[in-house]
Design an enzyme around this catalytic site. Structure first.
Site, PDB file in Angstrom:
ATOM      1  N   GLY A 185      18.459  -4.442  -6.117  1.00 18.86           N
ATOM      2  CA  GLY A 185      19.176  -3.287  -5.566  1.00 18.86           C
ATOM      3  C   GLY A 185      20.654  -3.511  -5.301  1.00 18.86           C
ATOM      4  O   GLY A 185      21.458  -2.588  -5.428  1.00 18.86           O
TER       5      GLY A 185
ATOM      6  N   ASP B  40      21.964  -4.037  -0.535  1.00 17.31           N
ATOM      7  CA  ASP B  40      22.203  -2.605  -0.736  1.00 17.31           C
ATOM      8  C   ASP B  40      21.978  -1.846   0.574  1.00 17.31           C
ATOM      9  O   ASP B  40      22.863  -1.154   1.060  1.00 17.31           O
ATOM     10  CB  ASP B  40      21.337  -2.035  -1.874  1.00 17.31           C
ATOM     11  CG  ASP B  40      19.867  -2.431  -1.776  1.00 17.31           C
ATOM     12  OD1 ASP B  40      19.464  -3.060  -0.777  1.00 17.31           O
ATOM     13  OD2 ASP B  40      19.108  -2.100  -2.710  1.00 17.31           O
TER      14      ASP B  40
ATOM     15  N   ASP C 141      17.279  -1.574   6.218  1.00 21.37           N
ATOM     16  CA  ASP C 141      16.488  -0.424   6.657  1.00 21.37           C
ATOM     17  C   ASP C 141      15.692  -0.844   7.900  1.00 21.37           C
ATOM     18  O   ASP C 141      16.224  -0.829   9.008  1.00 21.37           O
ATOM     19  CB  ASP C 141      15.606  -0.027   5.468  1.00 21.37           C
ATOM     20  CG  ASP C 141      14.773   1.217   5.678  1.00 21.37           C
ATOM     21  OD1 ASP C 141      15.122   2.031   6.547  1.00 21.37           O
ATOM     22  OD2 ASP C 141      13.765   1.383   4.973  1.00 21.37           O
TER      23      ASP C 141
ATOM     24  N   LYS D 187      20.918   1.454   7.750  1.00 24.17           N
ATOM     25  CA  LYS D 187      20.069   2.521   8.317  1.00 24.17           C
ATOM     26  C   LYS D 187      19.626   2.087   9.710  1.00 24.17           C
ATOM     27  O   LYS D 187      18.492   1.642   9.904  1.00 24.17           O
ATOM     28  CB  LYS D 187      18.826   2.730   7.447  1.00 24.17           C
ATOM     29  CG  LYS D 187      19.038   3.415   6.132  1.00 24.17           C
ATOM     30  CD  LYS D 187      17.667   3.846   5.599  1.00 24.17           C
ATOM     31  CE  LYS D 187      17.655   4.149   4.138  1.00 24.17           C
ATOM     32  NZ  LYS D 187      16.287   4.299   3.597  1.00 24.17           N
TER      33      LYS D 187
ATOM     34  N   PHE E  63      15.923   8.713   2.292  1.00 22.10           N
ATOM     35  CA  PHE E  63      15.609   7.835   1.180  1.00 22.10           C
ATOM     36  C   PHE E  63      16.687   8.034   0.116  1.00 22.10           C
ATOM     37  O   PHE E  63      16.908   9.137  -0.362  1.00 22.10           O
ATOM     38  CB  PHE E  63      14.209   8.120   0.613  1.00 22.10           C
ATOM     39  CG  PHE E  63      13.880   7.199  -0.516  1.00 22.10           C
ATOM     40  CD1 PHE E  63      13.593   5.855  -0.274  1.00 22.10           C
ATOM     41  CD2 PHE E  63      13.884   7.652  -1.819  1.00 22.10           C
ATOM     42  CE1 PHE E  63      13.329   4.984  -1.318  1.00 22.10           C
ATOM     43  CE2 PHE E  63      13.607   6.794  -2.877  1.00 22.10           C
ATOM     44  CZ  PHE E  63      13.331   5.452  -2.625  1.00 22.10           C
TER      45      PHE E  63
ATOM     46  N   ASP F 171      16.695   2.263  -6.195  1.00 24.69           N
ATOM     47  CA  ASP F 171      15.771   2.885  -7.152  1.00 24.69           C
ATOM     48  C   ASP F 171      14.701   3.719  -6.479  1.00 24.69           C
ATOM     49  O   ASP F 171      14.363   3.515  -5.309  1.00 24.69           O
ATOM     50  CB  ASP F 171      15.063   1.800  -7.964  1.00 24.69           C
ATOM     51  CG  ASP F 171      14.086   0.984  -7.100  1.00 24.69           C
ATOM     52  OD1 ASP F 171      14.515   0.468  -6.048  1.00 24.69           O
ATOM     53  OD2 ASP F 171      12.895   0.885  -7.471  1.00 24.69           O
TER      54      ASP F 171
ATOM     55  N   ARG G 118      18.626   3.337 -11.033  1.00 28.57           N
ATOM     56  CA  ARG G 118      19.564   2.318 -10.535  1.00 28.57           C
ATOM     57  C   ARG G 118      20.923   2.453 -11.218  1.00 28.57           C
ATOM     58  O   ARG G 118      21.934   1.983 -10.718  1.00 28.57           O
ATOM     59  CB  ARG G 118      19.028   0.915 -10.827  1.00 28.57           C
ATOM     60  CG  ARG G 118      17.774   0.537 -10.059  1.00 28.57           C
ATOM     61  CD  ARG G 118      17.538  -0.964 -10.222  1.00 28.57           C
ATOM     62  NE  ARG G 118      16.188  -1.377  -9.897  1.00 28.57           N
ATOM     63  CZ  ARG G 118      15.780  -1.755  -8.685  1.00 28.57           C
ATOM     64  NH1 ARG G 118      16.612  -1.750  -7.680  1.00 28.57           N
ATOM     65  NH2 ARG G 118      14.539  -2.131  -8.490  1.00 28.57           N
TER      66      ARG G 118
HETATM   67  P1  IMP Z   1      13.989  -3.287   4.871  1.00 30.05           P
HETATM   68  O1  IMP Z   1      13.214  -4.575   4.734  1.00 30.05           O
HETATM   69  O2  IMP Z   1      13.107  -2.187   5.381  1.00 30.05           O
HETATM   70  O3  IMP Z   1      15.244  -3.445   5.694  1.00 30.05           O
HETATM   71  O4  IMP Z   1      14.408  -2.787   3.425  1.00 30.05           O
HETATM   72  C1  IMP Z   1      14.793  -3.682   2.492  1.00 30.05           C
HETATM   73  C2  IMP Z   1      14.956  -3.182   1.088  1.00 30.05           C
HETATM   74  O5  IMP Z   1      14.234  -1.995   0.795  1.00 30.05           O
HETATM   75  C3  IMP Z   1      16.390  -2.833   0.807  1.00 30.05           C
HETATM   76  O6  IMP Z   1      17.129  -3.970   0.520  1.00 30.05           O
HETATM   77  C4  IMP Z   1      16.248  -1.940  -0.410  1.00 30.05           C
HETATM   78  O7  IMP Z   1      16.194  -2.715  -1.584  1.00 30.05           O
HETATM   79  C5  IMP Z   1      14.966  -1.219  -0.131  1.00 30.05           C
HETATM   80  N1  IMP Z   1      15.297   0.089   0.446  1.00 30.05           N
HETATM   81  C6  IMP Z   1      15.472   0.414   1.747  1.00 30.05           C
HETATM   82  N2  IMP Z   1      15.822   1.695   1.898  1.00 30.05           N
HETATM   83  C7  IMP Z   1      15.900   2.202   0.643  1.00 30.05           C
HETATM   84  C8  IMP Z   1      16.253   3.485   0.120  1.00 30.05           C
HETATM   85  O8  IMP Z   1      16.591   4.442   0.843  1.00 30.05           O
HETATM   86  N3  IMP Z   1      16.205   3.617  -1.233  1.00 30.05           N
HETATM   87  C9  IMP Z   1      15.852   2.597  -2.065  1.00 30.05           C
HETATM   88  N4  IMP Z   1      15.540   1.378  -1.626  1.00 30.05           N
HETATM   89  C10 IMP Z   1      15.561   1.176  -0.279  1.00 30.05           C
HETATM   90 MG    MG Z   2      17.581  -4.684  -1.435  1.00 28.37          MG
END
Ligand code: IMP
Ligand code: MG
Length: 189
Positions: free
Chosen positions: A41, A96, A99, A128, A150, A157, A163
């Site tokens: 990403g 990227d 979250d 986020k 999202f 993606d 992407r």
């Molecule tokens: P986390 O572990 O929940 O912080 O998310 C980690 C990964 O999930 C990010 O690095 C992204 O690659 C993917 N991700 C999180 N939010 C989104 C989104 O809104 N769209 C696409 N991929 C996401």
């Molecule tokens: Mg990522």
């Protein structure tokens, strides 16, 4: 009309801003900093960001996986490790989106337990904040999002699609259905 979150021009100005902040923060480092992109990403962001870092840096990549469709699965694994030693140097993780924070927390703990970086800084295109399950300090954020959206495009993606888009937007239900139909037909994943 698509809900645009970051246009191509905005991406360029965010990368310039972050590049100069990073240059300022790192210019006096004794050892050359290592920029680590989180695949897949962050690749688009990574290669738009680094031309704006006005000093010598090393680059490397890791890959983590946790997402399925539009939902985080909550289980993080490392599918590609570093190839370059981060020992004794500042590591800048380029991501990227942060979250829930689960992937970043896992990655930081992994790097600290397997290597000896001097320090780890986080640079994320999107932060986020509202979605955090694990506390993670994002040192450099391109954009802070207060609501859960999202996002797709510019490395982000939906089921490995889109992407390649030069901008980031919020897909509508009909966009998701179109991508699902395309994937059903293609049968690749
Ligand atoms: P986390 O572990 O929940 O912080 O998310 C980690 C990964 O999930 C990010 O690095 C992204 O690659 C993917 N991700 C999180 N939010 C989104 C989104 O809104 N769209 C696409 N991929 C996401
Ligand atoms: Mg990522």
């Amino acid at each position: 009309m698509k809900e645009m979150v970051m246009s191509q021009d905005e991406i360029q100005s965010v990368c310039q801003k972050l590049g100069s902040q990073l240059t300022q923060a790192l210019i006096h480092e004794e050892k050359i900093p290592l920029f680590v992109g989180v695949m897949k990403g962050a690749l688009n962001f990574f290669y738009s960001l680094i031309p704006n870092v006005k000093m010598e840096i090393f680059t490397d990549f890791v890959e983590t996986s946790s997402y399925e469709g539009t939902q985080s699965t909550g289980t993080v694994t490392l599918t590609k490790d570093l190839s370059f030693s981060p020992d004794g140097r500042t590591v800048v993780i380029v991501e990227d989106v942060v979250d829930t924070g689960l992937s970043m927390k896992y990655l930081i703990a992994y790097l600290k337990s397997h290597y000896k970086p001097k320090r780890i800084l986080i640079c994320a295109l999107f932060n986020k904040q509202a979605m955090r399950k694990e506390e993670v300090q994002v040192d450099f954020s391109g954009m802070v999002l207060k609501e859960n959206k999202f996002l797709v495009g510019f490395g982000l993606d939906y089921r490995e699609l889109e992407r390649q888009l030069p901008y980031v937007y919020v897909p509508e239900e009909k966009d998701i259905q179109e991508m699902d139909a395309l994937l059903d037909q293609d049968k690749a994943i």
